[in-house]
Every structure is written in structure tokens, then in C-alpha cells.
Design a protein around this motif. Structure first.
Motif, PDB file in Angstrom:
ATOM      1  N   PHE A   1      -1.272   6.010  -9.751  1.00  0.00           N
ATOM      2  CA  PHE A   1      -1.874   4.787  -9.224  1.00  0.00           C
ATOM      3  C   PHE A   1      -1.654   3.622 -10.188  1.00  0.00           C
ATOM      4  O   PHE A   1      -1.175   2.559  -9.786  1.00  0.00           O
ATOM      5  CB  PHE A   1      -3.376   4.987  -8.964  1.00  0.00           C
ATOM      6  CG  PHE A   1      -4.082   3.713  -8.588  1.00  0.00           C
ATOM      7  CD1 PHE A   1      -3.931   3.177  -7.319  1.00  0.00           C
ATOM      8  CD2 PHE A   1      -4.876   3.038  -9.503  1.00  0.00           C
ATOM      9  CE1 PHE A   1      -4.573   1.993  -6.964  1.00  0.00           C
ATOM     10  CE2 PHE A   1      -5.513   1.861  -9.157  1.00  0.00           C
ATOM     11  CZ  PHE A   1      -5.367   1.334  -7.885  1.00  0.00           C
ATOM     12  N   THR A   2      -1.990   3.820 -11.446  1.00  0.00           N
ATOM     13  CA  THR A   2      -1.833   2.760 -12.448  1.00  0.00           C
ATOM     14  C   THR A   2      -0.379   2.316 -12.547  1.00  0.00           C
ATOM     15  O   THR A   2      -0.098   1.112 -12.630  1.00  0.00           O
ATOM     16  CB  THR A   2      -2.347   3.240 -13.820  1.00  0.00           C
ATOM     17  OG1 THR A   2      -3.724   3.590 -13.674  1.00  0.00           O
ATOM     18  CG2 THR A   2      -2.197   2.171 -14.878  1.00  0.00           C
TER      19      THR A   2
ATOM     20  N   VAL B   1      -3.663   3.815   0.265  1.00  0.00           N
ATOM     21  CA  VAL B   1      -4.212   3.380  -1.013  1.00  0.00           C
ATOM     22  C   VAL B   1      -3.640   1.991  -1.280  1.00  0.00           C
ATOM     23  O   VAL B   1      -2.422   1.825  -1.348  1.00  0.00           O
ATOM     24  CB  VAL B   1      -3.812   4.342  -2.157  1.00  0.00           C
ATOM     25  CG1 VAL B   1      -4.356   3.847  -3.491  1.00  0.00           C
ATOM     26  CG2 VAL B   1      -4.296   5.758  -1.869  1.00  0.00           C
TER      27      VAL B   1
ATOM     28  N   SER C   1      -8.965   2.514  -7.291  1.00  0.00           N
ATOM     29  CA  SER C   1      -8.206   3.374  -6.400  1.00  0.00           C
ATOM     30  C   SER C   1      -9.151   4.068  -5.425  1.00  0.00           C
ATOM     31  O   SER C   1     -10.067   4.768  -5.847  1.00  0.00           O
ATOM     32  CB  SER C   1      -7.450   4.412  -7.260  1.00  0.00           C
ATOM     33  OG  SER C   1      -6.740   5.293  -6.451  1.00  0.00           O
TER      34      SER C   1
ATOM     35  N   SER D   1      -7.949   6.722 -11.143  1.00  0.00           N
ATOM     36  CA  SER D   1      -7.282   5.424 -11.297  1.00  0.00           C
ATOM     37  C   SER D   1      -6.298   5.430 -12.455  1.00  0.00           C
ATOM     38  O   SER D   1      -6.035   4.400 -13.059  1.00  0.00           O
ATOM     39  CB  SER D   1      -8.322   4.316 -11.500  1.00  0.00           C
ATOM     40  OG  SER D   1      -9.020   4.084 -10.312  1.00  0.00           O
TER      41      SER D   1
ATOM     42  N   SER E   1       0.842  -1.200   0.000  1.00  0.00           N
ATOM     43  CA  SER E   1       0.000   0.000   0.000  1.00  0.00           C
ATOM     44  C   SER E   1       0.873   1.244   0.000  1.00  0.00           C
ATOM     45  O   SER E   1       2.041   1.210   0.363  1.00  0.00           O
ATOM     46  CB  SER E   1      -0.928   0.018   1.212  1.00  0.00           C
ATOM     47  OG  SER E   1      -0.191   0.153   2.412  1.00  0.00           O
TER      48      SER E   1
ATOM     49  N   ILE F   1      -2.331  -1.063  -3.254  1.00  0.00           N
ATOM     50  CA  ILE F   1      -1.655  -1.177  -4.539  1.00  0.00           C
ATOM     51  C   ILE F   1      -1.687  -2.616  -5.048  1.00  0.00           C
ATOM     52  O   ILE F   1      -1.913  -2.851  -6.227  1.00  0.00           O
ATOM     53  CB  ILE F   1      -0.194  -0.682  -4.439  1.00  0.00           C
ATOM     54  CG1 ILE F   1      -0.156   0.791  -4.038  1.00  0.00           C
ATOM     55  CG2 ILE F   1       0.577  -0.929  -5.733  1.00  0.00           C
ATOM     56  CD1 ILE F   1      -0.855   1.738  -5.010  1.00  0.00           C
TER      57      ILE F   1
ATOM     58  N   VAL G   1      -2.636  11.425  -6.291  1.00  0.00           N
ATOM     59  CA  VAL G   1      -3.904  10.995  -6.890  1.00  0.00           C
ATOM     60  C   VAL G   1      -4.975  12.029  -6.580  1.00  0.00           C
ATOM     61  O   VAL G   1      -5.031  12.572  -5.486  1.00  0.00           O
ATOM     62  CB  VAL G   1      -4.340   9.597  -6.386  1.00  0.00           C
ATOM     63  CG1 VAL G   1      -3.502   8.503  -7.007  1.00  0.00           C
ATOM     64  CG2 VAL G   1      -4.281   9.502  -4.878  1.00  0.00           C
TER      65      VAL G   1
END
Length: 192
Positions: free
Chosen positions: A102-103, A46, A124, A98, A11, A48, A74
Motif C-alpha cells: 500500500f505504502t 483500495v 488503507s 498501511s 485505486s 491509492i 494487504v
């Protein structure tokens, strides 16, 4: 210290005093009207990756270092209620964009370890509060989400687009004990 971790969880930790104040304020407000809830997790984060199988701690450290090579930012998209599929809880969450960071973080983890996939993809979000299933009826849930998203839309109309920044990448074992943490600012790993 273990040299491998089975089913590691990765995360990005979010350290934001405004986010913490939001979580606590929402909890008090909902409890004041008789809706029992609790802060979803000790630290805002978040998710992952949910790993599958044994992975060397050195590989997990390399993954965390790669994720921290660039900032993790984000944008807040809105709010929603997520029904817990494998837990006895439902969650009030902040939906996040997202794409972008994040990606890239999710892909980095998938490039290094076997990760679990989810129907509908990996979304996300930051969990704010959790409710025992049935504690928040659909009428209250819809009203809460409508009001929070209206406030979010108002902020965006005024040119304010809230973003959350990553503080560190953490790796946990299946019992959610932190085994490794790499901060974004200097990428010095701390292993437990």
C-alpha cells in the motif's frame, strides 16, 4: 479520448467473491434489524491517490504500470466506522495494513502526480457499506465493530490472517468514469 485528466483518482481494484459475500451478508443482516444501508461502491477497491490538477493520460498509465510491476497484497487489520467528511454518509470499512505494498503504491502515485493530502494521513481501507449520517447510532456501531473485530481476532488466533490481493489499477476522472485500467497479471493497459 481525452489526453489529460483533471483531478484523477487512482485505486487498486479487489476482486474477491468472499469479500462480495461479506458485503451482501452484512447489508441483509443490518436491514433485517431496521438499519438502512447500501453497498459502498460497485466494486471493492483500495484508494491509492486523489490527484490535483491536470495530468497527461500517458503519465497516469505509466503510474499504473509501475504499481502493477509487483503484486499488491494487504493484510486485514480489523473493522471500523469512518465518518464521511465530505459526503452525507458514514462507512463500515475493513482496515488494512498501511505498510508494504500500500505504502509503495501511494508513494508511486505521489512521485508521478500532485496528490491531495489528508489530516491524519492516508489510511488503507476497503469500504464495505455506507449509511446515511445518523442511520447507524453509536450503540449499534460499537456493537457491530466489537463483534466483527472479535471474529477477526479469533481467526488470527487460529493462524488465519486474511489478505486482499489487487486485481488491477484503475484511473478515474472526477465524475468517477474509468479512463484506464491496468491488470496486475500482465500489465496490459485498457483505456476508455
Amino acid at each position: 479520448m481525452a489526453t489529460t485528466i483533471k483531478d484523477a483518482y487512482i485505486s487498486v481494484e479487489i476482486r474477491d467473491t468472499a469479500l462480495q459475500a461479506l458485503r451482501e451478508g452484512l447489508k441483509r443482516s443490518l436491514e433485517d434489524i431496521g438499519i438502512g444501508c447500501e453497498v459502498a461502491s460497485h466494486d471493492a477497491h483500495v484508494s491509492i491517490a486523489y490527484g490535483e490538477g491536470d495530468v497527461a493520460l500517458s503519465e497516469l498509465e505509466e503510474t499504473a504500470r509501475e504499481i502493477t510491476c509487483r503484486p499488491f497484497t494487504v493484510s486485514v487489520v480489523g473493522f471500523e466506522i469512518l465518518n464521511g467528511l465530505t459526503t452525507p454518509y458514514d462507512y463500515l470499512v475493513i482496515k488494512l495494513s498501511s505498510d508494504g505494498d500500500f505504502t509503495e503504491a501511494v508513494q508511486c502515485a505521489a512521485d508521478h502526480i500532485n496528490t491531495r493530502t489528508f489530516n491524519g494521513g492516508f489510511h488503507s481501507h476497503v469500504s464495505l457499506l455506507r449509511f446515511p449520517k445518523g442511520a447507524l447510532d453509536s450503540e449499534h456501531a460499537q456493537e457491530l465493530i466489537r463483534e466483527m473485530n472479535a471474529a477477526q481476532s479469533g481467526a488470527m488466533a487460529l493462524g488465519c490472517r486474511p489478505c486482499l490481493r489487487g486485481d488491477s489499477v484503475s484511473v478515474f476522472d472526477p465524475d468517477r468514469r474509468c479512463c484506464l485500467q491496468v491488470p496486475f497479471d500482465d500489465a496490459v493497459a485498457v483505456a476508455w
